[in-house]
Design a protein around this motif. Structure first.
Motif, short mmCIF file in Angstrom:
data_model
loop_
_atom_site.label_atom_id
_atom_site.label_comp_id
_atom_site.label_asym_id
_atom_site.label_seq_id
_atom_site.Cartn_x
_atom_site.Cartn_y
_atom_site.Cartn_z
N TRP A 172 45.17 34.09 55.74
CA TRP A 172 44.51 35.28 55.20
C TRP A 172 45.32 35.96 54.10
O TRP A 172 44.75 36.52 53.16
N LYS A 173 46.65 35.88 54.18
CA LYS A 173 47.47 36.51 53.13
C LYS A 173 47.32 35.74 51.82
O LYS A 173 47.20 36.35 50.74
N GLU A 174 47.34 34.41 51.88
CA GLU A 174 47.15 33.59 50.68
C GLU A 174 45.74 33.81 50.12
O GLU A 174 45.55 33.86 48.88
N ASN A 175 44.75 33.96 51.00
CA ASN A 175 43.39 34.22 50.53
C ASN A 175 43.29 35.56 49.82
O ASN A 175 42.55 35.71 48.84
N PHE A 176 44.01 36.54 50.31
CA PHE A 176 44.04 37.86 49.68
C PHE A 176 44.61 37.76 48.27
O PHE A 176 44.06 38.31 47.30
N ARG A 177 45.71 37.03 48.13
CA ARG A 177 46.32 36.86 46.80
C ARG A 177 45.38 36.09 45.87
O ARG A 177 45.30 36.39 44.68
N LEU A 178 44.66 35.09 46.42
CA LEU A 178 43.72 34.32 45.60
C LEU A 178 42.60 35.22 45.09
O LEU A 178 42.29 35.22 43.89
N ASN A 179 42.00 35.99 45.97
CA ASN A 179 40.94 36.91 45.54
C ASN A 179 41.46 37.91 44.54
O ASN A 179 40.80 38.23 43.54
N ALA A 180 42.68 38.40 44.77
CA ALA A 180 43.28 39.37 43.86
C ALA A 180 43.55 38.77 42.49
O ALA A 180 43.44 39.46 41.46
N SER A 181 43.87 37.48 42.44
CA SER A 181 44.15 36.84 41.15
C SER A 181 42.89 36.78 40.29
O SER A 181 42.95 36.90 39.07
N ALA A 182 41.74 36.61 40.93
CA ALA A 182 40.48 36.60 40.19
C ALA A 182 40.12 37.99 39.69
O ALA A 182 39.48 38.14 38.64
N LEU A 183 40.56 39.01 40.42
CA LEU A 183 40.20 40.39 40.12
C LEU A 183 41.27 41.13 39.34
O LEU A 183 41.15 42.33 39.10
N ASP A 184 42.35 40.41 38.96
CA ASP A 184 43.46 41.01 38.21
C ASP A 184 44.10 42.17 38.98
O ASP A 184 44.41 43.23 38.44
N ARG A 185 44.30 41.94 40.28
CA ARG A 185 44.92 42.96 41.12
C ARG A 185 46.03 42.35 42.00
O ARG A 185 46.22 42.76 43.14
N VAL A 186 46.74 41.38 41.47
CA VAL A 186 47.77 40.69 42.25
C VAL A 186 48.87 41.65 42.69
O VAL A 186 49.32 41.63 43.84
N ALA A 187 49.32 42.52 41.79
CA ALA A 187 50.39 43.47 42.13
C ALA A 187 49.96 44.39 43.27
O ALA A 187 50.75 44.71 44.18
N ASP A 188 48.70 44.82 43.24
CA ASP A 188 48.19 45.68 44.31
C ASP A 188 48.20 44.93 45.64
O ASP A 188 48.58 45.49 46.67
N ALA A 189 47.77 43.68 45.61
CA ALA A 189 47.74 42.89 46.84
C ALA A 189 49.14 42.69 47.40
O ALA A 189 49.36 42.80 48.62
N GLN A 190 50.09 42.40 46.53
CA GLN A 190 51.47 42.19 46.97
C GLN A 190 52.03 43.45 47.63
O GLN A 190 52.73 43.39 48.65
N LYS A 191 51.72 44.61 47.06
CA LYS A 191 52.19 45.88 47.63
C LYS A 191 51.56 46.11 49.00
O LYS A 191 52.24 46.53 49.95
N MET A 192 50.28 45.83 49.14
CA MET A 192 49.61 46.03 50.43
C MET A 192 50.17 45.09 51.49
O MET A 192 50.33 45.48 52.66
N LEU A 193 50.47 43.86 51.11
CA LEU A 193 51.03 42.91 52.06
C LEU A 193 52.45 43.31 52.47
O LEU A 193 52.85 43.13 53.63
#
Length: 336
Positions: A172-193
């Motif tokens: 699920w963490k890798e899936n979150f980063r994948l979805n975030a990469s499509a939405l240009d929100r990778v930094a946000d996802a990393q902070k939440m994780l």
């Protein structure tokens, strides 16, 4: 007619040409949740290779995912999600999807998501998508998984750029980063994780301080025709690992879960048993087991340490919002 609506009409025609009607079904014999085998075990490592090389704010960008490469011409604004994990992910990133497919057993908006998702259109259920409804929503990104909708990928891609993880669940963490990469929100996802990881550590510490030790936890889930003891390659399994809370022998299996019969429920015994029911309880063995003498004889049950938990968060959350909710509830269940 606008260019967007013209394209949507064309997408509808294309999708319906690929399928005799707007409804698609999971191929016969393909389970809703696969487990075991080399492909299952490798999903986590493979998922770590997905994402994009694009810089923040850069579009077009190409996303590597379970079905190959997909190029997004611009930052998505209208997103359709095809499962609970993707729903959790986009809402965590501040996006209200325009369409959502709910998993069987939870055909409405999960209560832990509430109104954070807005009022997305219902596009069917997992494995039973309504392609025509999806196309009419004019999405510019569709998020799902290979496990759930591989057979529908070509039809979805004819409607809008489509990005698939391998599977929901333990990656699920890798899936979150994948979805975030499509939405240009990778930094946000990393902070939440990172925040989640700190929360997990704090919960484990709080439980140890309250109980004087880190108790063994057994996660039991009643499903139609199955009673499962969830293991480390499951959503809840990863949370227990991150909180550094030990599990039973079954919980340490390198798999999604271990299935047991009513007569084998003794394998669930631990310092604490937390259990949930998927779907209609009358279609599971829950009542028979919970009212039976074998359950009553378990050490956790005799100590008052067997408690029911929410299936829609503990087992169907599949994202960072769900994981945070599980941690909060876990601390409450084990320390109050």
């Amino acid at each position: 007619m606008s260019k967007r609506r013209t394209l949507a009409a064309a997408a509808v025609a294309c999708a319906l040409a690929l399928s005799a009607c707007g409804q698609t079904a999971q191929p016969a014999g393909v389970p809703a949740v696969a487990q075991g085998g080399a492909e299952f075990g490798q999903a986590g490592d493979k998922s770590k290779t997905f994402g994009t090389d694009a810089k923040p704010g850069e579009y077009p960008r190409t996303i590597r995912h379970a079905m190959g490469d997909t190029t997004l011409p611009k930052k998505p604004e209208r997103v359709v999600v095809l499962d609970g994990g993707e729903l959790d992910n986009v809402v965590a990133l501040g996006i209200k999807p325009v369409g959502v497919a709910f998993p069987d057993g939870a055909p409405t908006m999960p209560s832990y998501i509430g109104d954070k998702a807005g009022t997305p259109e219902n596009v069917g259920q997992v494995g039973k998508l309504n392609l025509e409804t999806i196309a009419k929503l004019e999405p510019d990104l569709i998020l799902g998984s290979q496990l759930r909708e591989e057979a529908t990928y070509a039809k979805l891609s004819a409607i809008a750029p489509t990005v698939f993880s391998i599977r929901p669940g333990y990656p699920w963490k890798e899936n979150f980063r994948l979805n975030a990469s499509a939405l240009d929100r990778v930094a946000d996802a990393q902070k939440m994780l990172a925040d989640y990881a700190k929360h997990a550590e704090d919960v484990g510490t709080a439980v140890e301080q309250k109980l004087g030790k880190r108790p063994t936890i057994s996660m039991v889930r009643f499903r139609p025709g199955q009673t499962r003891l969830y293991a480390k390659k499951s959503f809840i399994g990863t949370i227990l690992v991150d909180a550094k809370l030990p599990t039973t022998e079954s919980g340490q299996a390198d798999d999604l879960a271990v299935e047991v019969s009513t007569e084998q429920i003794g394998k669930a015994d631990a310092d604490w048993i937390l259990y949930a029911t998927y779907g209609d309880p009358s279609k599971t063995a829950a009542q028979e087991i919970l009212a039976g003498p074998l359950w009553a004889g378990l050490n956790a049950v005799k100590a008052g340490h067997a408690k029911g938990v929410s299936d829609e968060t503990w087992f169907l959350g599949l994202g960072v919002i769900g994981a945070e909710a599980v941690l909060t509830d876990m601390q409450k269940q084990l320390t109050s």
